[in-house]
Design a protein around this motif. Structure first.
Motif, PDB file in Angstrom:
ATOM      1  N   ARG A 170       0.838  -1.211   0.000  1.00  0.00           N
ATOM      2  CA  ARG A 170       0.000   0.000   0.000  1.00  0.00           C
ATOM      3  C   ARG A 170       0.868   1.254   0.000  1.00  0.00           C
ATOM      4  NH1 ARG A 170      -3.036  -3.296   3.438  1.00  0.00           N
ATOM      5  NH2 ARG A 170      -2.207  -2.323   5.346  1.00  0.00           N
ATOM      6  N   CYS A 173       1.744   2.084  -3.317  1.00  0.00           N
ATOM      7  CA  CYS A 173       0.561   2.336  -4.164  1.00  0.00           C
ATOM      8  C   CYS A 173       0.140   1.118  -4.969  1.00  0.00           C
ATOM      9  CB  CYS A 173       0.807   3.528  -5.101  1.00  0.00           C
ATOM     10  SG  CYS A 173       1.220   5.054  -4.222  1.00  0.00           S
ATOM     11  N   TYR A 174       0.403  -0.075  -4.446  1.00  0.00           N
ATOM     12  CA  TYR A 174      -0.086  -1.298  -5.069  1.00  0.00           C
ATOM     13  C   TYR A 174      -1.327  -1.777  -4.324  1.00  0.00           C
ATOM     14  CZ  TYR A 174       4.127  -1.944  -7.889  1.00  0.00           C
ATOM     15  OH  TYR A 174       5.138  -1.796  -8.811  1.00  0.00           O
ATOM     16  N   LYS A 175      -2.276  -2.329  -5.063  1.00  0.00           N
ATOM     17  CA  LYS A 175      -3.479  -2.872  -4.451  1.00  0.00           C
ATOM     18  C   LYS A 175      -3.232  -4.313  -4.001  1.00  0.00           C
ATOM     19  CE  LYS A 175      -6.496  -0.151  -7.482  1.00  0.00           C
ATOM     20  NZ  LYS A 175      -7.556  -0.209  -8.522  1.00  0.00           N
ATOM     21  N   LYS A 176      -4.122  -4.799  -3.157  1.00  0.00           N
ATOM     22  CA  LYS A 176      -4.026  -6.176  -2.667  1.00  0.00           C
ATOM     23  C   LYS A 176      -4.026  -7.159  -3.831  1.00  0.00           C
ATOM     24  CE  LYS A 176      -6.518  -9.574   0.122  1.00  0.00           C
ATOM     25  NZ  LYS A 176      -7.737  -9.846   0.922  1.00  0.00           N
ATOM     26  N   GLU A 177      -4.804  -6.848  -4.869  1.00  0.00           N
ATOM     27  CA  GLU A 177      -4.900  -7.738  -6.028  1.00  0.00           C
ATOM     28  C   GLU A 177      -3.550  -7.900  -6.734  1.00  0.00           C
ATOM     29  OE1 GLU A 177      -8.765  -6.418  -4.822  1.00  0.00           O
ATOM     30  OE2 GLU A 177      -6.959  -5.271  -5.353  1.00  0.00           O
TER      31      GLU A 177
END
Length: 351
Positions: A170, A173-177
């Protein structure tokens, strides 16, 4: 040759003389035991393996296999070695008694039988045998409990690591997906490599499982990098780039400092390799160590390719074909050509 009626302890009685067998049968049956009769050492050995008696009363002087040889065979078999053996003999010479005890015998009863002595000796050794079994069972349960607790502790450690990896993602700036795709695609690529003669001897089923679990921890070191740098869209200066690149060392140290059990070590070693080396380049131009070629751990090479693919198709919204075309231009410089070739071949399977 089968146990007598009753629910008591099973006593295997071995004697070539029928009268002795009958006398011992009556004595042990009077104790509530279930006697099993054998005429020879060979018969007794078979019965011991079949019925697993709680105690064996064995004559010494028998035709064929004598009592000493019977005891030696019983003690040499993992299945029967813990059954106590009491020798019975008309000979009470000290050297004979010592020989029997040295072979693993539990006691020695001389003939003619005195029922009260037989009952006392048998009773003592049955109680000792039951106590021994109870201690072994308690130890087994304790070991199982400890293993389960250690397993739970290791799982809790993994949960903490994944939570930290999620925070690091996070922060970047990466999503969990994105993390889930990275994990799954590393597994898919490793499976494809397993089918190649170039890698089949290095990639087992357990390796595939391990890299799927360890890949999400590749950027866990980002928890130690300032958010302002991770989120900046403008270009970083040389000093700032060095700080951001330090996430590989932070992540490797964080993982390497964990103290874990042996069942956890393959996962941890792979995770450390990935965190430390996934930004190394095939031509040696990467960081933090400037490794090149197959000096770069295989797991880190796999994650390096998959991470770029996921970033291109996720954050930059390139199609699968476009991502592969862009990555092809870095084959031999950033990526292992053999691994990228396999990746491109199976790219339709990537999620």
């Amino acid at each position: 040759m089968k146990p007598g009626n009753g629910n008591g302890a099973k006593i295997l009685i071995v004697d070539d003389l029928e009268l002795n067998r009958i006398l011992l049968e009556e004595i042990t049956r009077g104790m509530g035991c279930c006697p099993i009769l054998a005429e020879t050492g060979e018969e007794a050995l078979k019965a011991a393996g079949e019925f697993l008696p709680d105690l064996i009363l064995s004559d010494i002087s028998m035709p064929g296999m004598d009592g000493y040889e019977l005891c030696r065979s019983l003690k040499g078999n993992k299945k029967t070695r813990n059954i106590p053996v009491i020798f019975i003999s008309a000979n009470d010479e000290p050297e004979d008694i010592v020989r029997g005890l040295n072979l693993g015998g539990a006691d020695y009863i001389t003939k003619p039988f005195v029922p009260e002595i037989v009952q006392a000796r048998v009773g003592v050794h049955l109680r000792l045998h039951r106590a021994d079994l109870e201690v072994k069972e308690m130890n087994r349960r304790l070991e199982a409990s400890v293993r389960e607790q250690l397993k739970q502790i290791e799982q809790e450690k993994k949960d903490v690591l994944y939570a930290l990896a999620g925070i690091a993602a996070r922060n970047s700036c990466y999503k969990k997906e994105h993390i889930e795709r990275l994990s799954r695609n590393c597994s898919i690529l490793a499976q494809g490599m397993q089918l190649s003669p170039l890698f089949e001897d290095r990639i087992s089923d357990s390796y595939i499982d391990t890299i799927e679990l360890a890949a999400p921890l590749c950027d866990i070191g980002n928890i130690g990098i300032p958010l302002e740098l991770l989120g900046r869209k403008a270009a970083l200066n040389a000093e700032e780039r060095k700080i951001v690149q330090g996430h590989t060392l932070i992540g490797a140290k964080l993982l390497g400092d964990l103290h874990v059990g042996s069942d956890y070590n393959d996962f941890l070693k792979t995770a450390v390799d990935i965190a430390h080396y996934h930004h190394e380049n095939w031509d040696g131009s990467g960081y933090p160590e400037g490794l090149g070629g197959n000096d770069i751990p295989l797991a880190a090479q796999i994650v390096s390719i998959v991470e770029v693919y996921c970033a291109l198709t996720d954050k930059k919204n390139y199609s699968r074909e476009e991502a592969m075309e862009i990555m092809a231009g870095e084959t031999g410089t950033k990526f292992n050509p053999d691994i990228f070739k396999i990746c491109r071949k199976i790219s339709r399977q990537l999620c």
